[in-house]
Design an enzyme around this catalytic site. Sequence first.
Site, PDB file in Angstrom:
ATOM      1  N   HIS A  22       0.830  -1.200   0.000  1.00  0.00           N
ATOM      2  CA  HIS A  22       0.000   0.000   0.000  1.00  0.00           C
ATOM      3  C   HIS A  22       0.869   1.256   0.000  1.00  0.00           C
ATOM      4  O   HIS A  22       1.777   1.384   0.805  1.00  0.00           O
ATOM      5  CB  HIS A  22      -0.897  -0.017   1.247  1.00  0.00           C
ATOM      6  N   ASP A  30       7.339   5.472 -21.091  1.00  0.00           N
ATOM      7  CA  ASP A  30       7.413   5.405 -22.549  1.00  0.00           C
ATOM      8  C   ASP A  30       8.812   4.971 -22.984  1.00  0.00           C
ATOM      9  O   ASP A  30       9.708   4.799 -22.153  1.00  0.00           O
ATOM     10  CB  ASP A  30       6.999   6.740 -23.179  1.00  0.00           C
ATOM     11  N   ASP A  64      -4.589   3.923  -4.698  1.00  0.00           N
ATOM     12  CA  ASP A  64      -4.601   4.395  -3.308  1.00  0.00           C
ATOM     13  C   ASP A  64      -5.608   5.526  -3.099  1.00  0.00           C
ATOM     14  O   ASP A  64      -5.341   6.676  -3.436  1.00  0.00           O
ATOM     15  CB  ASP A  64      -3.198   4.858  -2.924  1.00  0.00           C
ATOM     16  N   MET A  74       4.121  13.436 -16.166  1.00  0.00           N
ATOM     17  CA  MET A  74       5.220  14.378 -16.298  1.00  0.00           C
ATOM     18  C   MET A  74       4.698  15.628 -17.008  1.00  0.00           C
ATOM     19  O   MET A  74       4.189  15.535 -18.129  1.00  0.00           O
ATOM     20  CB  MET A  74       6.366  13.770 -17.109  1.00  0.00           C
ATOM     21  N   TYR A 111      11.454  12.518 -12.428  1.00  0.00           N
ATOM     22  CA  TYR A 111      12.592  11.600 -12.333  1.00  0.00           C
ATOM     23  C   TYR A 111      12.886  11.251 -10.873  1.00  0.00           C
ATOM     24  O   TYR A 111      13.176  10.093 -10.551  1.00  0.00           O
ATOM     25  CB  TYR A 111      13.845  12.201 -12.984  1.00  0.00           C
ATOM     26  N   TYR A 129       5.802  12.369 -23.492  1.00  0.00           N
ATOM     27  CA  TYR A 129       5.170  12.525 -22.174  1.00  0.00           C
ATOM     28  C   TYR A 129       4.196  11.372 -21.904  1.00  0.00           C
ATOM     29  O   TYR A 129       3.161  11.555 -21.287  1.00  0.00           O
ATOM     30  CB  TYR A 129       4.453  13.874 -22.055  1.00  0.00           C
ATOM     31  N   ASN A 131       4.623   8.852 -19.955  1.00  0.00           N
ATOM     32  CA  ASN A 131       4.895   8.190 -18.669  1.00  0.00           C
ATOM     33  C   ASN A 131       3.758   8.421 -17.686  1.00  0.00           C
ATOM     34  O   ASN A 131       3.155   9.486 -17.671  1.00  0.00           O
ATOM     35  CB  ASN A 131       6.177   8.769 -18.055  1.00  0.00           C
TER      36      ASN A 131
END
Length: 141
Positions: A22, A30, A64, A74, A111, A129, A131
Amino acid sequence: MLKNIPACLSPDLVHVLMSMGHGDEIVIADGNFPGDSNNDLVVRADGLGVPELLSAILTLLPLDRYSDWQAGLMETVAGDPTPEIWQTYEEILAAAEGKVEITKFERFAFYEQAKKAFAVVLTSETALYGNIILKKGVVTP
Protein backbone atom coordinates in the site's frame (compact mmCIF):
# COMPACT_ATOMS: atom_id res chain seq x y z
CA MET A 1 -0.63 -19.48 -18.37
CA LEU A 2 -3.10 -18.55 -15.67
CA LYS A 3 -6.75 -17.70 -15.95
CA ASN A 4 -7.79 -14.05 -15.69
CA ILE A 5 -4.24 -12.66 -16.02
CA PRO A 6 -3.98 -10.40 -19.09
CA ALA A 7 -1.56 -11.98 -21.58
CA CYS A 8 0.51 -8.78 -21.89
CA LEU A 9 1.51 -8.99 -18.20
CA SER A 10 4.77 -10.90 -17.95
CA PRO A 11 5.52 -13.16 -14.96
CA ASP A 12 8.15 -10.63 -13.84
CA LEU A 13 5.64 -7.78 -13.92
CA VAL A 14 2.97 -9.78 -12.06
CA HIS A 15 5.60 -10.60 -9.42
CA VAL A 16 6.41 -6.89 -9.07
CA LEU A 17 2.73 -5.95 -8.74
CA MET A 18 2.21 -8.62 -6.08
CA SER A 19 5.34 -7.54 -4.20
CA MET A 20 4.22 -3.93 -3.94
CA GLY A 21 2.52 -2.71 -0.79
CA HIS A 22 0.00 0.00 0.00
CA GLY A 23 1.37 3.39 -1.06
CA ASP A 24 4.12 1.95 -3.26
CA GLU A 25 4.40 3.50 -6.71
CA ILE A 26 5.10 2.03 -10.12
CA VAL A 27 6.13 3.97 -13.21
CA ILE A 28 4.83 2.83 -16.58
CA ALA A 29 7.28 4.56 -18.89
CA ASP A 30 7.41 5.40 -22.55
CA GLY A 31 10.24 4.27 -24.80
CA ASN A 32 12.27 7.44 -24.21
CA PHE A 33 12.27 7.25 -20.41
CA PRO A 34 15.68 6.74 -18.74
CA GLY A 35 14.46 3.87 -16.58
CA ASP A 36 17.76 2.18 -15.73
CA SER A 37 19.31 5.43 -14.53
CA ASN A 38 16.27 6.25 -12.38
CA ASN A 39 15.46 2.97 -10.64
CA ASP A 40 17.20 -0.29 -9.73
CA LEU A 41 14.13 -2.42 -10.51
CA VAL A 42 13.26 -2.18 -14.20
CA VAL A 43 10.86 -4.52 -15.99
CA ARG A 44 10.92 -4.59 -19.79
CA ALA A 45 7.64 -4.58 -21.67
CA ASP A 46 9.02 -4.27 -25.18
CA GLY A 47 6.49 -4.18 -27.99
CA LEU A 48 3.73 -2.83 -25.75
CA GLY A 49 2.30 0.65 -25.53
CA VAL A 50 1.37 2.27 -22.23
CA PRO A 51 -2.43 2.23 -22.78
CA GLU A 52 -2.54 -1.56 -23.26
CA LEU A 53 -0.31 -2.15 -20.26
CA LEU A 54 -2.13 0.41 -18.10
CA SER A 55 -5.47 -1.27 -18.79
CA ALA A 56 -4.05 -4.69 -17.97
CA ILE A 57 -2.31 -3.55 -14.77
CA LEU A 58 -5.48 -1.89 -13.51
CA THR A 59 -7.32 -5.23 -13.69
CA LEU A 60 -5.04 -6.34 -10.83
CA LEU A 61 -3.77 -3.21 -9.07
CA PRO A 62 -6.05 -1.12 -6.83
CA LEU A 63 -5.22 2.58 -6.60
CA ASP A 64 -4.60 4.39 -3.31
CA ARG A 65 -7.79 6.19 -2.26
CA TYR A 66 -6.06 7.47 0.91
CA SER A 67 -3.59 9.56 -1.09
CA ASP A 68 -4.10 13.05 -2.51
CA TRP A 69 -3.38 11.55 -5.93
CA GLN A 70 -3.63 8.11 -7.50
CA ALA A 71 -1.80 8.74 -10.77
CA GLY A 72 0.96 11.12 -11.83
CA LEU A 73 2.11 12.50 -15.17
CA MET A 74 5.22 14.38 -16.30
CA GLU A 75 4.40 18.03 -16.98
CA THR A 76 5.13 19.21 -20.47
CA VAL A 77 8.01 21.61 -21.02
CA ALA A 78 6.87 25.15 -21.80
CA GLY A 79 5.64 25.39 -25.37
CA ASP A 80 4.96 21.68 -25.83
CA PRO A 81 1.33 20.76 -26.52
CA THR A 82 -0.78 18.71 -24.12
CA PRO A 83 -0.22 15.08 -25.13
CA GLU A 84 -3.29 13.44 -26.67
CA ILE A 85 -2.43 10.20 -24.88
CA TRP A 86 -3.30 11.80 -21.53
CA GLN A 87 -6.99 11.73 -22.47
CA THR A 88 -6.64 8.01 -23.16
CA TYR A 89 -5.06 7.52 -19.72
CA GLU A 90 -7.90 9.44 -18.06
CA GLU A 91 -10.46 7.24 -19.82
CA ILE A 92 -8.65 4.02 -18.83
CA LEU A 93 -8.28 5.17 -15.22
CA ALA A 94 -11.94 6.22 -14.99
CA ALA A 95 -13.15 2.93 -16.48
CA ALA A 96 -11.09 0.92 -14.00
CA GLU A 97 -11.37 3.02 -10.85
CA GLY A 98 -13.99 5.74 -11.27
CA LYS A 99 -12.86 9.23 -10.23
CA VAL A 100 -9.08 9.40 -9.99
CA GLU A 101 -6.94 12.35 -8.94
CA ILE A 102 -4.09 12.90 -11.38
CA THR A 103 -1.16 15.09 -10.40
CA LYS A 104 1.60 16.45 -12.61
CA PHE A 105 5.30 16.53 -11.76
CA GLU A 106 7.82 18.86 -13.34
CA ARG A 107 10.20 16.80 -15.52
CA PHE A 108 13.07 16.51 -13.03
CA ALA A 109 10.66 16.07 -10.10
CA PHE A 110 9.13 13.18 -12.07
CA TYR A 111 12.59 11.60 -12.33
CA GLU A 112 13.05 11.99 -8.57
CA GLN A 113 9.65 10.36 -8.01
CA ALA A 114 10.71 7.50 -10.30
CA LYS A 115 13.83 6.97 -8.20
CA LYS A 116 11.61 6.42 -5.15
CA ALA A 117 9.15 4.19 -7.01
CA PHE A 118 9.02 0.46 -6.36
CA ALA A 119 9.75 -0.24 -10.03
CA VAL A 120 9.81 1.18 -13.54
CA VAL A 121 8.20 -0.65 -16.44
CA LEU A 122 9.78 0.30 -19.78
CA THR A 123 7.44 0.04 -22.76
CA SER A 124 7.77 0.77 -26.47
CA GLU A 125 5.33 3.69 -26.22
CA THR A 126 6.25 6.42 -28.72
CA ALA A 127 3.98 9.20 -27.44
CA LEU A 128 5.92 12.05 -25.89
CA TYR A 129 5.17 12.53 -22.17
CA GLY A 130 3.71 9.03 -22.20
CA ASN A 131 4.90 8.19 -18.67
CA ILE A 132 2.49 7.58 -15.80
CA ILE A 133 2.97 6.76 -12.13
CA LEU A 134 0.41 4.66 -10.27
CA LYS A 135 0.14 4.63 -6.47
CA LYS A 136 -1.00 1.24 -5.16
CA GLY A 137 -3.92 1.03 -2.79
CA VAL A 138 -5.50 -1.78 -0.83
CA VAL A 139 -7.76 -4.64 -1.82
CA THR A 140 -11.02 -4.39 0.08
CA PRO A 141 -13.37 -7.24 0.90
